[in-house]
Design a protein around this motif. Structure first.
Motif, mmCIF file in Angstrom:
data_model
loop_
_atom_site.group_PDB
_atom_site.id
_atom_site.type_symbol
_atom_site.label_atom_id
_atom_site.label_comp_id
_atom_site.label_asym_id
_atom_site.label_seq_id
_atom_site.Cartn_x
_atom_site.Cartn_y
_atom_site.Cartn_z
ATOM 1 N N GLN A 131 -0.074 14.270 -2.844
ATOM 2 C CA GLN A 131 -1.453 13.664 -3.124
ATOM 3 C C GLN A 131 -2.014 13.882 -4.469
ATOM 4 O O GLN A 131 -2.684 12.975 -4.957
ATOM 5 C CB GLN A 131 -2.548 14.409 -1.876
ATOM 6 C CG GLN A 131 -2.361 13.891 -0.423
ATOM 7 C CD GLN A 131 -2.428 12.547 -0.454
ATOM 8 O OE1 GLN A 131 -3.140 11.873 -0.928
ATOM 9 N NE2 GLN A 131 -1.565 11.851 0.431
ATOM 10 N N HIS A 158 -1.348 7.137 3.713
ATOM 11 C CA HIS A 158 -1.487 7.718 2.129
ATOM 12 C C HIS A 158 -0.267 8.500 1.724
ATOM 13 O O HIS A 158 0.041 8.490 0.543
ATOM 14 C CB HIS A 158 -2.905 8.348 2.135
ATOM 15 C CG HIS A 158 -3.581 8.273 0.534
ATOM 16 N ND1 HIS A 158 -2.931 9.188 -0.398
ATOM 17 C CD2 HIS A 158 -3.991 7.222 -0.062
ATOM 18 C CE1 HIS A 158 -3.531 8.893 -1.426
ATOM 19 N NE2 HIS A 158 -3.917 7.654 -1.289
ATOM 20 N N ASP A 159 0.108 9.572 2.480
ATOM 21 C CA ASP A 159 1.143 10.295 2.390
ATOM 22 C C ASP A 159 2.585 9.346 1.814
ATOM 23 O O ASP A 159 3.454 9.716 1.114
ATOM 24 C CB ASP A 159 1.460 11.134 3.429
ATOM 25 C CG ASP A 159 0.513 12.230 3.363
ATOM 26 O OD1 ASP A 159 -0.130 12.634 2.497
ATOM 27 O OD2 ASP A 159 0.235 12.793 4.726
ATOM 28 N N THR A 167 -4.396 15.887 2.522
ATOM 29 C CA THR A 167 -3.974 15.398 3.716
ATOM 30 C C THR A 167 -3.018 16.394 4.597
ATOM 31 O O THR A 167 -2.332 16.010 5.609
ATOM 32 C CB THR A 167 -3.063 14.187 3.868
ATOM 33 O OG1 THR A 167 -1.989 14.233 2.897
ATOM 34 C CG2 THR A 167 -4.029 13.234 2.912
ATOM 35 N N LEU A 210 -4.164 9.136 7.413
ATOM 36 C CA LEU A 210 -3.749 10.045 6.305
ATOM 37 C C LEU A 210 -2.383 10.022 5.988
ATOM 38 O O LEU A 210 -2.046 9.995 4.789
ATOM 39 C CB LEU A 210 -4.285 11.688 6.657
ATOM 40 C CG LEU A 210 -5.776 11.879 6.575
ATOM 41 C CD1 LEU A 210 -5.719 13.459 6.809
ATOM 42 C CD2 LEU A 210 -6.398 11.605 5.562
ATOM 43 N N THR A 227 -1.329 2.736 -0.314
ATOM 44 C CA THR A 227 -2.579 2.930 -0.711
ATOM 45 C C THR A 227 -3.523 2.065 -0.668
ATOM 46 O O THR A 227 -4.603 2.142 -0.739
ATOM 47 C CB THR A 227 -2.623 3.480 -2.291
ATOM 48 O OG1 THR A 227 -1.819 2.533 -2.835
ATOM 49 C CG2 THR A 227 -1.918 4.960 -2.390
ATOM 50 N N GLY A 240 2.485 6.540 0.523
ATOM 51 C CA GLY A 240 2.413 5.913 -0.301
ATOM 52 C C GLY A 240 1.779 4.350 -0.144
ATOM 53 O O GLY A 240 1.654 3.726 -0.950
ATOM 54 N N LEU A 288 -0.267 10.997 -6.174
ATOM 55 C CA LEU A 288 -0.785 9.685 -5.856
ATOM 56 C C LEU A 288 -2.302 9.351 -6.478
ATOM 57 O O LEU A 288 -2.471 8.389 -6.955
ATOM 58 C CB LEU A 288 -0.850 9.284 -4.358
ATOM 59 C CG LEU A 288 0.314 9.366 -3.693
ATOM 60 C CD1 LEU A 288 0.147 9.670 -2.267
ATOM 61 C CD2 LEU A 288 0.956 7.913 -3.817
ATOM 62 N N ARG A 343 -5.102 11.277 11.555
ATOM 63 C CA ARG A 343 -3.792 11.441 11.187
ATOM 64 C C ARG A 343 -2.868 10.261 10.711
ATOM 65 O O ARG A 343 -2.265 10.516 9.738
ATOM 66 C CB ARG A 343 -2.899 12.293 12.462
ATOM 67 C CG ARG A 343 -1.702 13.102 11.937
ATOM 68 C CD ARG A 343 -1.826 14.076 11.179
ATOM 69 N NE ARG A 343 -1.662 13.852 9.567
ATOM 70 C CZ ARG A 343 -1.856 14.586 8.560
ATOM 71 N NH1 ARG A 343 -2.316 15.731 8.889
ATOM 72 N NH2 ARG A 343 -1.559 14.290 7.413
#
Lengths: 117, 250
Positions: B164, A84-85, B209, A81, A89, A87, B167, A78
């Motif tokens: 997502q 990434h949510d 996600t 992830l 990356t 930003g 991105l 979690r």
């Protein structure tokens, strides 16, 4: 486009962890955080000897391993992830090693200790 | 326009590629009555204030999926949203997020169309039936499995909502995965194994996600997040079962 992702490995641990968390955490929080401190249940319930006795049998060992390890995988995936949510990356490999590594450590260490008990 | 009309301020993100370096906001004062949609607001602008304003629309009743735009930052169908909901505040309209702007409120939707084509959104039967054999049969129960996911109108609001997709433009995305699920679960279809290859990829179902905003913004109450998560399970089964079952568990 069609290269198979390896995410099912962590996702299945993540999903299993989610189920374990949903089913056991509310009860554990109630017992350890509310019922015992408020005196609704005798503190003897959480006595060391009694809890260590859980690890005597194989069923108890398996139960302890499951509630320690799987929620760690759930949290690790979690958090990975969520990065990434938000930003973030870059450094995916680094974060994978840190988070999944922590969950793996939290699986192998109790496994080693429980088997040795 | 009668004297009873209220006036609302509508700001529109303009972009005319042949003359503007970058998009800019232009403000209009639009008279309206309580029964008027945001789409009717932009139609008023085009008819009476600035004929060069460009936007897509067709059915005016949330069926065609053409008039999606960002309304105060939220992806919505402009025909299904009313000016009165924003009055006395102002409304800001922008082209759908995450897509290149072609002109004003019109986006370039070729990326979505390519993805939609790639999932083969039609029934591929194991053996085609002849006219004499009659129609492909389906029980009400079999229909129930796919009915909710078949309501998608390809309006792309879920793509504008999905962080997502913003991105990672390669991500297959909510609507395409939902329709893929709709055909994979159809008892008359036999192309699941082929479509699973798209799902199993990193750009497939694993690009999600579980933010869930796609399901919030869907104007047809489809639940793309549910379709995607069911297919994470399907893809996981496929991943592990391919070692024991000869055909990848399908």
């Amino acid at each position: 486009m069609s290269k198979r992702s390896n995410e099912p490995i962590v996702w299945s641990l993540f999903g299993a962890g989610g189920v374990v968390v949903a089913h056991t955490m509310p009860v554990l929080i109630f017992v350890t955080g509310i019922a015992v401190p408020l005196g609704l249940v005798s503190a003897d319930v959480l006595a060391y000897e009694r809890l260590a006795g859980l690890a005597d049998g194989w069923f108890g060992k398996l139960f302890l391993l499951v509630i320690i390890s799987l929620p760690l995988w759930q949290s690790a995936h979690r958090i990975f992830l969520s990065l990434h949510d938000f930003g973030i990356t870059g450094g995916e490999t680094f974060f994978r090693v840190v988070f999944y590594g922590a969950a793996l450590w939290g699986t192998l260490l109790p496994l080693f200790l429980l088997v040795g008990m | 326009m009668t004297s009873n009309d209220k006036i609302i301020e509508i700001e529109v993100l303009r972009y005319r590629p042949e003359q503007d370096e970058k998009p800019f906001l232009q403000s209009f004062k639009v008279p309206f009555t309580d029964d008027q949609s945001v789409l009717q607001g932009v139609q008023y602008i085009k008819d009476y204030l600035d004929g060069s304003l460009s936007f897509r629309w067709s059915c005016r009743m949330a069926i065609c999926g053409s008039c999606g735009m960002m309304i105060n930052g939220v992806p919505k169908l402009s025909c299904k949203t009313f000016l009165r909901e924003y009055y006395p505040g102002k409304i800001t309209l922008e082209a759908l997020k995450h897509f290149p702007i072609e002109k004003d409120l019109i986006i370039d939707l070729s990326d979505f169309i390519n993805k939609l084509e790639s999932i083969k959104p039609y029934i591929i039967p194991a053996a085609p039936r002849t006219l004499e054999q009659g129609e492909y049969l389906q029980t009400p129960r079999q229909l129930d499995r796919i009915a909710q996911f078949s309501s998608c109108i390809n309006c792309m609001l879920c793509y504008a909502a999905c962080p997502q997709y913003g991105l990672k433009p390669d991500y297959l995305g909510p609507a395409a995965i939902t329709l893929l699920h709709r055909y994979n679960e159809d008892n008359r279809d036999a192309a699941k194994a082929e479509r699973m290859q798209l799902l199993n990829a990193h750009e497939g179902v694993w690009g999600c996600t579980l933010v869930g905003y796609c399901s919030d913004v869907c104007p047809k109450d489809v639940d793309p997040a549910a379709a995607i998560n069911r297919n994470k399970l399907n893809s996981t089964m496929d991943y592990f079962l391919r070692f024991v079952a000869p055909r990848g568990g399908n």
